[in-house]
Design an enzyme around this catalytic site. Structure first.
Site, short mmCIF file in Angstrom:
data_model
loop_
_atom_site.label_atom_id
_atom_site.label_comp_id
_atom_site.label_asym_id
_atom_site.label_seq_id
_atom_site.Cartn_x
_atom_site.Cartn_y
_atom_site.Cartn_z
N LYS B 78 41.73 47.53 2.35
CA LYS B 78 43.08 47.72 2.19
C LYS B 78 43.74 46.73 1.28
CE LYS B 78 47.33 49.07 4.84
NZ LYS B 78 47.83 49.16 6.14
N SER B 153 50.13 53.44 7.11
CA SER B 153 50.17 53.08 5.59
C SER B 153 48.54 52.89 5.20
CB SER B 153 50.48 51.60 5.81
OG SER B 153 49.98 50.76 6.42
N SER B 177 49.25 52.31 11.66
CA SER B 177 48.70 52.31 10.21
C SER B 177 47.25 52.59 10.18
CB SER B 177 49.23 51.36 9.42
OG SER B 177 50.66 51.43 9.20
#
Lengths: 92, 484
Positions: B78, B153, B177
């Site tokens: 990420k 997210s 997330s």
């Protein structure tokens, strides 16, 4: 949330908004605050002592000096000159 | 070679059995990314050259017979996890050109095991959102339906795993997330106990809630990655010194006799029928395996979204005050004096959602509002934690839906922030109470979109929840996305 409150928060947050944007933000923030206000229904108090029992203050690491990052590498992400960050004139 | 939905365990066998080399495996993923990621948009940065170098290094280790479980495994990271020398943008214009001078601790640990990083996965800007549509650079779509969001997210990480654009990925979870995008993309995501994994080098959103964790094709793979990234770190004072277990050790053990609690508020109004039915059907599967289902209640759930947004935004407004355009990050070209430069840099660099959170956080912390909002939210944190403790008196794990709905259209909800916040109802309490939880797929709706369920455990009970999630996965027929 009224426009004056949004202006005040924008100033605290160091964010600029045009007058047009302010109106939209005020509308969005009003609907967000409506959700936040649900917590006003419940009557409870925070107990600061209950949260600190898991913090081990005597468990800090030894204060031993370690290698620093190379200055060039740190400055590479900023506008820099002569081995330092460049800032606007602060003192008149 | 077919890399579709390849699990780490199977890749390991292929690598160790010399069926494939680490560079060949990396190349297969890079080719697939080049071919498919234009549609999915899961990566912000693809690090093809360094991936090949890492793969060659991993191959040497494999050849010398010293390969660990993750050696040569291609992963997506990420884009809020700092990678030395590789751009880490947080999907924000603010950090568009930011190249970290160091690795996050999780990256150090993974590189020591010789993983192969394929690139940096897209996300909501500064991890604030549940759709990945606030990303400034790659608005990722759902591999099951490219007209739908991947969740967020960590939407890039979840979509990349789902579309077989990596073997597994790292995400981060502040209020859901990891779990919610895993649910939307039909993969497995683990949010570890707060303090289990070092946050050093994770770009801070809400420091008391943030936690890094894996997203993968199965619970077992999540355990393998957690084995490597968990543990003490002198750079993060909040990391637990509890010994790191083998989180895969309990996988395969029967769930017979286990007590699984279903808090009724998680199955009430606001949860789509298709989701409720699928998760309750999964509960029945556990029952048929010999587990006992227990009815219970979490009365404070109705306050959870507000408590979460107040705490997380308050912390975000403080954490994001570091972005001043001076030391790193976007710097405005306009600004005669110090304050003007800072305000211009922040206004140009941050997107709308990030700005809203900063405003909300400063509101909750400002004089005259602090006790009513932040203070009350912290009291609720204690109350929700206490309610979880009560439920765990009577059960081993808790089963809930991961999200109230399946993935929605890319243009739905985005313009209504209040509605977006409400959608986090199923995940936020886990962060508030610092607990571990794993989301895995338990069904598909009539359109074929994946439905996720979450298994929540006691603090540091990752091995237990992975065992429970795996027990379901073993008998579940997974449908892979057909990328159109």
């Amino acid at each position: 949330m009224d426009l004056d409150m949004v202006r005040y928060l924008a100033k605290l947050s160091k964010l600029n908004y045009s007058e047009e944007e302010l109106a939209k933000v005020a509308k969005d923030m009003t609907s967000i605050i409506n959700i936040m206000d649900t917590i006003k229904d419940i009557d409870i108090k925070y107990d600061p002592f209950a949260d600190n029992k898991n913090i081990y203050l005597n468990d800090l690491r030894e204060d031993i000096s370690a290698e620093s990052f190379p200055t060039e590498k740190i400055l590479a992400n900023a506008l820099n000159s002569e081995n330092s960050f460049v800032v606007p004139k602060v003192v008149e | 070679m077919d890399i579709t939905a390849l699990k780490i365990r199977d890749a390991r066998k292929m690598l160790d059995g010399r069926e494939i080399s680490a560079p060949e495996l990396a190349k297969a993923y890079l080719d697939r990314i080049a071919e498919t990621d234009g549609k999915i948009k899961s990566y912000i940065t693809v690090t093809a050259d360094s991936a090949m170098k890492m793969a060659e290094k991993a191959q040497k280790k494999i050849d010398s017979g010293e390969a660990g479980p993750l050696c040569g495994i291609p992963l997506a990271i990420k884009d809020n996890i700092c990678t030395d020398g590789v751009k880490t943008t947080c999907a924000s214009k603010m950090l568009e050109n930011f190249v970290p001078p160091y690795n996050a601790t999780v990256m150090e640990k993974l590189e020591k095991e010789d993983i192969v990083m394929l690139g940096k996965a897209s996300m909501d800007e500064f991890a604030m959102g549940g759709s990945t549509q606030t990303s400034a650079f790659a608005k990722t779509v759902n591999p099951y339906d490219t007209g739908c969001v991947p969740g967020g997210s960590s939407g890039g990480s979840a979509a990349a795993v789902s579309a077989s654009l990596c073997t597994a990925a790292l995400g981060s979870d502040t209020g859901g997330s990891i779990r919610q995008p895993a649910s939307f993309c039909g993969v497995t995501g683990l949010k570890p106990t707060y303090s289990r994994v070092s946050r050093y080098g994770l770009v801070a959103f809400a420091s008391s809630l943030d936690q890094i964790g894996p997203i993968a094709n199965c619970a077992y793979d999540c355990g393998l990655i957690l084995n490597t990234i968990a543990g003490y770190d002198p750079h993060d004072g909040t990391v637990s010194k509890n010994p790191v277990e083998d989180y895969t050790a309990k996988i395969g053990q029967s769930v017979k006799g286990m007590k699984i609690a279903l808090p009724r508020e998680f199955y009430a109004e606001g949860i789509d029928d298709s989701v409720r039915k699928a998760v309750l059907a999964a509960a029945d599967v556990y029952k048929s395996m010999g587990a006992e289902l227990i009815d219970c209640s979490m009365p404070s759930l109705k306050y959870a979204v507000a408590a979460y947004y107040l705490i997380s935004s308050a912390e975000a407004s403080s954490n994001l005050s570091r972005y001043d355009g001076i030391k790193y990050g976007h710097r405005s070209k306009i600004g005669e004096n110090f304050n003007e430069l800072i305000a211009n840099s922040r206004s140009e660099g941050f997107g709308e959602e990030v700005k809203r959170r900063i405003l909300l956080g400063n509101y909750a912390l400002s004089s005259g509002y602090y006790d009513a909002y932040y203070g009350k939210a912290m009291a609720l944190k204690q109350k929700i934690s206490a309610e979880y403790a009560d439920i765990f008196e009577k059960c081993d794990v808790i089963l809930t839906p991961t999200a109230p709905t399946v993935a929605y259209g890319v243009n739905e909800n985005i313009s209504d922030p209040a509605k977006m916040y409400q959608a986090d109802i199923c995940t936020v309490t886990v962060n508030i109470a610092s607990l571990p939880a794993v989301s895995t797929t338990c069904g598909y709706d009539e359109k074929g979109m994946p439905i996720g369920m979450s298994v929540i455990g006691r603090k540091f009970a990752e091995a237990d929840i992975l065992r429970v999630a795996d027990a379901f996965e073993q008998q579940f027929e997974r449908r892979l996305p057909k990328i159109n």
